[in-house]
Every structure is written in C-alpha cells, then in structure tokens.
Enzyme design. Structure first.
Site, PDB file in Angstrom:
ATOM      1  N   GLU A  73      -1.705  -2.918 -17.689  1.00 45.75           N
ATOM      2  CA  GLU A  73      -1.053  -3.880 -16.814  1.00 45.75           C
ATOM      3  C   GLU A  73      -1.756  -4.970 -16.945  1.00 45.75           C
ATOM      4  O   GLU A  73      -0.597  -5.972 -16.877  1.00 45.75           O
ATOM      5  CB  GLU A  73      -1.619  -3.528 -15.781  1.00 45.75           C
ATOM      6  CG  GLU A  73      -0.741  -3.595 -14.302  1.00 45.75           C
ATOM      7  CD  GLU A  73      -1.567  -4.450 -13.875  1.00 45.75           C
ATOM      8  OE1 GLU A  73      -0.910  -6.105 -12.588  1.00 45.75           O
ATOM      9  OE2 GLU A  73      -2.693  -5.144 -14.147  1.00 45.75           O
ATOM     10  N   GLU A  74      -3.336  -5.288 -16.801  1.00 40.80           N
ATOM     11  CA  GLU A  74      -3.248  -6.575 -16.786  1.00 40.80           C
ATOM     12  C   GLU A  74      -3.437  -7.863 -18.067  1.00 40.80           C
ATOM     13  O   GLU A  74      -3.848  -8.692 -17.508  1.00 40.80           O
ATOM     14  CB  GLU A  74      -5.322  -6.061 -16.638  1.00 40.80           C
ATOM     15  CG  GLU A  74      -5.523  -5.399 -15.344  1.00 40.80           C
ATOM     16  CD  GLU A  74      -5.248  -5.706 -14.517  1.00 40.80           C
ATOM     17  OE1 GLU A  74      -4.885  -7.056 -14.544  1.00 40.80           O
ATOM     18  OE2 GLU A  74      -6.439  -5.360 -13.471  1.00 40.80           O
ATOM     19  N   HIS A  87      -2.592   1.520 -12.105  1.00 41.82           N
ATOM     20  CA  HIS A  87      -2.733   1.443 -13.877  1.00 41.82           C
ATOM     21  C   HIS A  87      -3.824   1.517 -14.114  1.00 41.82           C
ATOM     22  O   HIS A  87      -4.691   1.509 -13.573  1.00 41.82           O
ATOM     23  CB  HIS A  87      -2.232  -0.110 -14.219  1.00 41.82           C
ATOM     24  CG  HIS A  87      -2.877  -0.492 -13.702  1.00 41.82           C
ATOM     25  ND1 HIS A  87      -4.267  -1.587 -14.603  1.00 41.82           N
ATOM     26  CD2 HIS A  87      -2.928  -1.515 -12.657  1.00 41.82           C
ATOM     27  CE1 HIS A  87      -4.894  -2.201 -13.368  1.00 41.82           C
ATOM     28  NE2 HIS A  87      -4.216  -2.805 -12.671  1.00 41.82           N
ATOM     29  N   ASP A 125      -1.814  -0.148  -5.926  1.00 35.70           N
ATOM     30  CA  ASP A 125      -2.716  -1.381  -6.737  1.00 35.70           C
ATOM     31  C   ASP A 125      -2.840  -2.643  -5.712  1.00 35.70           C
ATOM     32  O   ASP A 125      -2.721  -3.833  -6.105  1.00 35.70           O
ATOM     33  CB  ASP A 125      -1.885  -1.590  -8.052  1.00 35.70           C
ATOM     34  CG  ASP A 125      -2.748  -2.904  -8.407  1.00 35.70           C
ATOM     35  OD1 ASP A 125      -4.093  -2.856  -8.347  1.00 35.70           O
ATOM     36  OD2 ASP A 125      -2.567  -3.463  -9.109  1.00 35.70           O
ATOM     37  N   ASP A 158      -5.917   0.325 -17.046  1.00 33.30           N
ATOM     38  CA  ASP A 158      -6.473  -0.373 -17.924  1.00 33.30           C
ATOM     39  C   ASP A 158      -7.195  -1.339 -16.395  1.00 33.30           C
ATOM     40  O   ASP A 158      -7.191  -1.141 -15.769  1.00 33.30           O
ATOM     41  CB  ASP A 158      -5.775  -1.318 -18.572  1.00 33.30           C
ATOM     42  CG  ASP A 158      -5.179  -2.340 -18.025  1.00 33.30           C
ATOM     43  OD1 ASP A 158      -4.385  -1.587 -17.184  1.00 33.30           O
ATOM     44  OD2 ASP A 158      -4.816  -3.367 -18.170  1.00 33.30           O
TER      45      ASP A 158
END
Length: 513
Positions: free
Chosen positions: A158-159, A89, A182, A91
């Site tokens: 994602e976060e 991801h 990840d 971000d």
C-alpha cells in the site's frame, strides 16, 4: 531491499508490551512488530498469518498480487447476515532518525509506552496500518463475537504504490460491505479520500573532476518533523529537500561553488525530514572563480568563511520562518572528500528546476471547506555526478486535479529535456453521504459512546477507491484510532482510542443485519 527467508532476529525475538487493553488486539500487534514488513517485502508476515489462520480452521487465499484473504464463518444463527469485508494493509513506512542502528529488513520494532501512547524508539511504529491488521486478527481469533460471515482482506504494497489493491482479484470476495481500518483520527468516519499519481524525473550526467585547489564540504539539514505527505501537508511543515535547494541556490550566487551530490527523503509519501549536499569551494587565494559569478570570492578564508557564515544566517532565517512548526531545524557543515562533481550545466538544471518545482498545498476544496483538494510532495531526491532522479507524489480529490498538477511538473522538467514519467495513478474514493453502512456506523457509535461522531474526507490515499473499482456496488466506511506522526519517527498511537475502536468494531459487526 530483500528480507532473508530465515529471519532469526525477527521471527524468534519477543516483542513485549505491558498489560494494556484490549489485550487480544495488542497481542496481535506485538506479533506484527516482530516481522520486518517494508513495502514489497511482506511475504514472511503474510505466510505466518496464513499458517496461523489455517491452524484455526479458517479458509485462506493468496491472490496473484500477494494479498491475503481469510474467511471466517458466521456465528450460529447469523449465517444469512450480509458478509462484511474487513480491510487493512500489511506493509509500513520504514523511517528512522539519523544514527539509529535499526535495519528494517531484519530488526523487530521496539514499541514503548509513554503517557498513554504507544510509540517506538527512533523509528516509525507501524501503527499505520498495523493496528488495523491487529483489530482484524482479533476478530478472526474471537470465538465469542457475534457476527455474520467475515472476509478479511490484508493487502500488500500500500505504502509504495498500492500494488496490492491495484492487482486485487475482486472476484474472490463476496461481501458488499467493507470496513477499512486505516484512518488516524478516532471519532471520525471517513467516506472519501484523495487519489493520486507519481511523477518521476531522471537525468544522466557526465562526472567532472573537481577543480584544483578546491575543498569539499558536506552540508546537512536536519531536525524537521516530517510526517504524512497527505494528512500533514496542510500544516506547512518544512521539506528538507526544498529548503536545502533554496540554500544551495543562494550559495551559488555568492561562491564559486560546485555541486557533487544532493540527497534527501527516503519515502515518496513522507515529508522529507533530512537532506544533505556535498559541494566544493576554493581553498587557495588563487583558485579559479566560476566565470558566471561576477566578483565571486576567491580565497580560502573568503570561501570557507562565507559558507559557514551563510549557513548560520540561513539557520536563523529558517527557524524564524518555521517557528512553531519545525523549531529544531539545524544546518551543519564538515569538510569531506569528493572525487567528482556535476557539470555546471547539470548543476544549474537540477537546482533551478527543483527550486521552481511546486511542493505543498496546490488547491483547497470549495465543496468541502477546510479539506485540501490537490497537493504534491517532493519526497525523494538523489543526485550524483553521473546523473540522478527525484520523485513527486501528487494527490487530489479529483482525478483531473492530480493529472493537471502532474502535467505542470512534467512540463517544467521537459524544458530541460529530462526524462519524465507519470505513473501509478489510482482513483480517489468518491464520498457517498447516503451510505447505509455509514448510517449504521454512526448509530452504533452514538449508542455505544453517547456522543456524535463526525464525517470526514481525508487528503491521503486509502485503498478504498481502487477496491471499489474492483467490486461493483461496494459500500465502504473507514475508521480507526488516533495516530500521530504516521510516516515519521515518533509515530504514536493513542492506547485508549484503540480500545474504543475494538469496542466499536465488535458492536458494528453485531449490528449488521
């Protein structure tokens, strides 16, 4: 939060890294450090990467959720090898220490090397998940690598709720093997993760003028380590919000205290490191006591001295309780000004409810010894005289577990007729111990490094469950380098483990047949 389209400070700055191996991966990571990339503002970075890929003759697609998909053809002779999806991801969690003049919407990350680790000065580094992205970019750029067809999936948001994975158009991807890059412990292959949801609580209030002859004080709680609200939740690190609420509830029993504001935490998936409150206490001997506190101290000397003394006592207590975990927890107070306070009723509802609200590990897994099954993080509180809100992030390996804990929290706040919303549910990633891709990854690891890898299920929200729901029959394995302190200032990645990850990724792609 928005990022200016022409971001001169980021796009035209140079982020220098020393000569560390593998240079191709670190060169791409330096590019990521140039681009501010908080959740929901990944557009400039995504557009830059898309232009970079197109300049290399690669096919690119941006789906309706904003995810970037890049396709790279197989090396000659491997056209019939199964397509592998590489996923990470874009971000990052944007956290900084108090007083650090860093603007995550404009400024580049400034990485530094320290004792074999790459970290940042006073901010998060973005190794979560920038290293995963950099590894994928190195594959896309590598002309000498042996691999079948590659589909790079670089997701957004994602976060802050997994919006990219949630909105992914699975029909754009043809691969049925996925390597998620990840995770944060080298030598471990992850085959399952927790799902979760958010519980948001809101109330409106009516500001009240502070009582006559009261003085306002700001109370700060700082010095906690913070960390990832899933990966680090079992370590029982301090939660600044819970600790400060506990302190305020104690002060209310001894002082005619009035609460004006309470704020803490800055990210739903980060353990709160700092919190502060503004309170008012009497400053003259004849100031009115709060009627519901019998025999409360009334004079200036009594109230102010009691406040200072209690803070000193509480700092000692907290340092004893958190010894070896958060040794640097600090309480401080300073006189300030305030134009309004919360009503007594709202003050009581918020403080009593937040003190009663759960935080931390709720249940350990019986099926997976040593693994947290269900937990929650009280990550954000922002209370003001005219109202406020707080957020709980609930995680569980079982959907029924996250739903049950979210319902408990919602029921607690429903008693005060607060507005409660449970939202953003995402499924867990169910372990598949018989995964052919996992077997291949373990064989390659053993051949490459001469040792056994381990299997793990992580109590954090990877995108794997959501992506698997979009692509039937997907076989997924996750791995990554060693990262410490993700989601908190001081985040650091072990440089040597990044090199090993790069070797492993190349070897796995070459071994797929």
């Amino acid at each position: 939060m928005s990022i200016r389209p022409s971001n001169e400070s980021a796009l035209h700055s140079s982020v220098a890294l020393p000569a560390i191996t593998p240079q191709t991966v670190w060169t791409h990571f330096a590019t990521l450090c140039r681009f501010p990339r908080p959740s929901k503002n990944e557009g400039p970075l995504r557009d830059h990467l898309r232009q970079w890929a197109m300049a290399r003759g690669l096919i690119t697609v941006v789906d309706g959720a904003g995810n970037l998909i890049v396709r790279k053809a197989a090396t000659p002779g491997r056209e019939r090898v199964p397509t592998v999806i590489l996923q990470a991801h874009l971000d990052m969690v944007c956290e900084k220490n108090d007083g650090v003049p860093h603007d995550f919407t404009r400024d580049p990350i400034e990485p530094i090397v320290r004792d074999g680790w790459l970290t940042a000065s006073g901010t998060t580094l973005g190794a979560d998940n920038g290293i995963g992205v950099a590894l994928i970019l190195a594959v896309l750029a590598g002309d000498a690598l042996a691999h079948g067809p590659i589909e790079a999936l670089l997701t957004v948001d994602e976060e802050a709720g997994m919006g990219g994975a949630r909105g992914l158009d699975g029909g754009l991807l043809t691969g049925r093997l996925l390597l998620n890059l990840d995770t944060e412990e080298w030598g471990q292959f992850y085959l399952g993760c927790a799902g979760g949801m958010d519980v948001d609580v809101r109330r409106t209030g009516t500001p009240t003028a502070p009582p006559d002859r009261y003085t306002a004080w700001r109370i700060d709680l700082r010095g906690l380590r913070g960390g990832h609200s899933g990966v680090d939740i079992h370590e029982q690190r301090g939660n600044a919000i819970k600790l400060l609420v506990r302190l305020l509830c104690d002060l209310r029993r001894q002082l005619p205290l009035r609460l004006a504001t309470l704020r803490g935490g800055s990210a739903r998936n980060a353990l709160p490191r700092e919190a502060f409150a503004v309170v008012a206490v009497p400053d003259t001997p004849d100031a009115p006591n709060r009627p519901d506190v019998p025999d409360a101290p009334g004079g200036s000397r009594d109230a102010s001295a009691t406040l200072v003394d209690r803070l000193a006592d509480w700092q000692t207590v907290l340092r004893q309780e958190l010894a070896g975990i958060d040794d640097d927890v600090t309480l401080a107070c300073a006189a300030t000004t305030v134009s309004a306070v919360m009503s007594r009723a709202e003050e009581a509802i918020w403080l009593d409810s937040l003190q009663a609200a759960p935080h931390g590990v709720h249940r350990m897994s019986r099926r997976l010894p040593g693994v947290v099954e269900t937990s929650n993080n009280l990550g954000i509180v922002d209370l003001r005289p005219d109202g406020g809100h707080c957020n709980f992030m609930v995680r569980s390996l079982r959907d029924s577990g996250s739903q049950a804990l979210a319902a408990e929290i919602a029921s607690l706040f429903a008693l005060s007729e607060s507005q409660v919303a449970c939202s953003g549910h995402y499924p867990g990633w169910t372990p598949a111990a018989d995964s052919p891709l996992l077997t291949l990854c373990e064989q390659v690891y053993r051949q490459r490094f001469g040792e056994q890898s381990t299997r793990q299920v992580i109590h954090a929200g990877l995108e794997c469950g959501l992506i698997a729901a979009k692509i039937p029959g997907l076989d997924i394995v996750s791995f990554g380098p060693t990262i410490h302190g993700a989601h908190a200032p001081g985040e650091a990645v072990d440089i040597a483990s990044v090199d090993r990850c790069w070797q492993l990724l190349q070897a796995i792609l070459a071994a797929v047949a």
